[in-house]
Design an enzyme around this catalytic site. Sequence first.
Site, mmCIF file in Angstrom:
data_model
loop_
_atom_site.group_PDB
_atom_site.id
_atom_site.type_symbol
_atom_site.label_atom_id
_atom_site.label_comp_id
_atom_site.label_asym_id
_atom_site.label_seq_id
_atom_site.Cartn_x
_atom_site.Cartn_y
_atom_site.Cartn_z
ATOM 1 N N GLU A 178 -12.473 -18.417 -26.564
ATOM 2 C CA GLU A 178 -12.023 -18.211 -27.932
ATOM 3 C C GLU A 178 -11.100 -16.994 -28.003
ATOM 4 O O GLU A 178 -11.070 -16.177 -27.068
ATOM 5 C CB GLU A 178 -13.247 -17.982 -28.834
ATOM 6 C CG GLU A 178 -14.223 -19.172 -28.885
ATOM 7 C CD GLU A 178 -13.729 -20.345 -29.739
ATOM 8 O OE1 GLU A 178 -12.513 -20.593 -29.798
ATOM 9 O OE2 GLU A 178 -14.589 -21.029 -30.336
ATOM 10 N N HIS B 191 -7.625 -21.689 -28.156
ATOM 11 C CA HIS B 191 -8.572 -21.564 -27.043
ATOM 12 C C HIS B 191 -8.259 -22.564 -25.927
ATOM 13 O O HIS B 191 -7.712 -23.632 -26.172
ATOM 14 C CB HIS B 191 -10.037 -21.637 -27.507
ATOM 15 C CG HIS B 191 -10.576 -22.979 -27.872
ATOM 16 N ND1 HIS B 191 -11.532 -23.154 -28.850
ATOM 17 C CD2 HIS B 191 -10.338 -24.228 -27.406
ATOM 18 C CE1 HIS B 191 -11.841 -24.436 -28.940
ATOM 19 N NE2 HIS B 191 -11.136 -25.109 -28.080
ATOM 20 N N ASP C 201 -16.423 -26.602 -19.322
ATOM 21 C CA ASP C 201 -17.373 -25.991 -20.246
ATOM 22 C C ASP C 201 -18.500 -26.948 -20.641
ATOM 23 O O ASP C 201 -18.469 -28.129 -20.318
ATOM 24 C CB ASP C 201 -16.642 -25.471 -21.504
ATOM 25 C CG ASP C 201 -15.614 -26.469 -22.057
ATOM 26 O OD1 ASP C 201 -15.681 -27.660 -21.691
ATOM 27 O OD2 ASP C 201 -14.761 -26.053 -22.852
ATOM 28 N N ASN D 189 -7.072 -23.063 -32.472
ATOM 29 C CA ASN D 189 -6.990 -21.597 -32.538
ATOM 30 C C ASN D 189 -6.458 -20.990 -31.238
ATOM 31 O O ASN D 189 -6.517 -19.781 -31.041
ATOM 32 C CB ASN D 189 -8.360 -20.989 -32.880
ATOM 33 C CG ASN D 189 -9.413 -21.261 -31.808
ATOM 34 O OD1 ASN D 189 -9.129 -21.934 -30.813
ATOM 35 N ND2 ASN D 189 -10.612 -20.741 -31.994
HETATM 36 C C1 GLP Z 1 -12.853 -28.375 -27.251
HETATM 37 C C2 GLP Z 1 -12.953 -28.102 -25.735
HETATM 38 C C3 GLP Z 1 -11.612 -27.745 -25.166
HETATM 39 C C4 GLP Z 1 -10.582 -28.689 -25.729
HETATM 40 C C5 GLP Z 1 -10.378 -28.401 -27.189
HETATM 41 C C6 GLP Z 1 -9.412 -29.349 -27.895
HETATM 42 O O1 GLP Z 1 -13.574 -27.509 -28.034
HETATM 43 N N1 GLP Z 1 -13.917 -27.124 -25.363
HETATM 44 O O2 GLP Z 1 -11.661 -27.793 -23.745
HETATM 45 O O3 GLP Z 1 -9.344 -28.498 -25.087
HETATM 46 O O4 GLP Z 1 -11.599 -28.273 -27.865
HETATM 47 O O5 GLP Z 1 -10.031 -30.545 -28.245
HETATM 48 P P1 GLP Z 1 -9.296 -31.810 -28.787
HETATM 49 O O6 GLP Z 1 -8.609 -32.416 -27.608
HETATM 50 O O7 GLP Z 1 -10.383 -32.688 -29.301
HETATM 51 O O8 GLP Z 1 -8.334 -31.359 -29.818
#
Ligand code: GLP
Length: 250
Positions: A152, A147, A76, A145
């Site tokens: 989302e 995702h 992404d 959440n």
């Molecule tokens: C972000 C990314 C995800 C990631 C998630 C968790 O928003 N788009 O690909 O897995 O949030 O992030 P973190 O590892 O900082 O908890």
Amino acid sequence: MSEQKNIGNIKVIICKDKQEAAQEGAKIFAKEIKTKPGVVLGLATGGTPVDMYKELIRMHKEGGLDFSHALSFNLDEYVGLLGSHPQSYRYFMDDNLFNHINIDKTKTHVPKGISQDIPASCQEYEKSIKEKGGVDLQLLGIGSNGHIAFNEPGSPSDSRTREIDLTEKTIKDNARFFENEAEVPRKAVTMGIATILEAKKIVLLATGNNKAEVVAKAIKSPATIDIPASFLQNHPDCVFVVDEEAANGL
Ligand code: GLP
């Protein structure tokens, strides 16, 4: 020492702490890179994979792990950020991994956050993944959440690479990487659930207490659109690598 168990269709590797989880994840990636020249890697951003990338860099520098034939596709990107923006996911990947290994950067792909025609560049991204034979090994994190990538809650299982509105929860969670919450982009481009599920093998990495509840829901609740990570239960080769804190609800 890590412990392994199967819960439904999902294999879970429970590690002592986040360092051991990073090493376990890196081991799975290193094996795939060594056994498949021209491997297509699916890569993720966020706080969680940083230690795993450090371990892969160590394996490259000390053990000669060779990335020269590897290709990559990231999950992404924020809409509106150029790759030169320090909070863009292109910048993150260069800074945390690509600049420190011998991957050919022209073979590393991150969705475009700026484009005249976002739907067209999303279609091109899908086409490009297919042309390269699909993702062999996909790394995922999980949002609090539920995702995966930026799919989302409400993202259907047949979704493809597209532009998406970020939820208030995600904007708040990711504000820690920006100067303040107002600077967090409100939209992103993300691979879809169907795109992700087409990867031949998937590794989801989750660490820390704040992920325990959502990890348990993703693995144990029936697959639901409200927790996009729960669709991973439908994948034939998906492993969750978690530390003891994130495994608390299992
Ligand atoms: C972000 C990314 C995800 C990631 C998630 C968790 O928003 N788009 O690909 O897995 O949030 O992030 P973190 O590892 O900082 O908890």
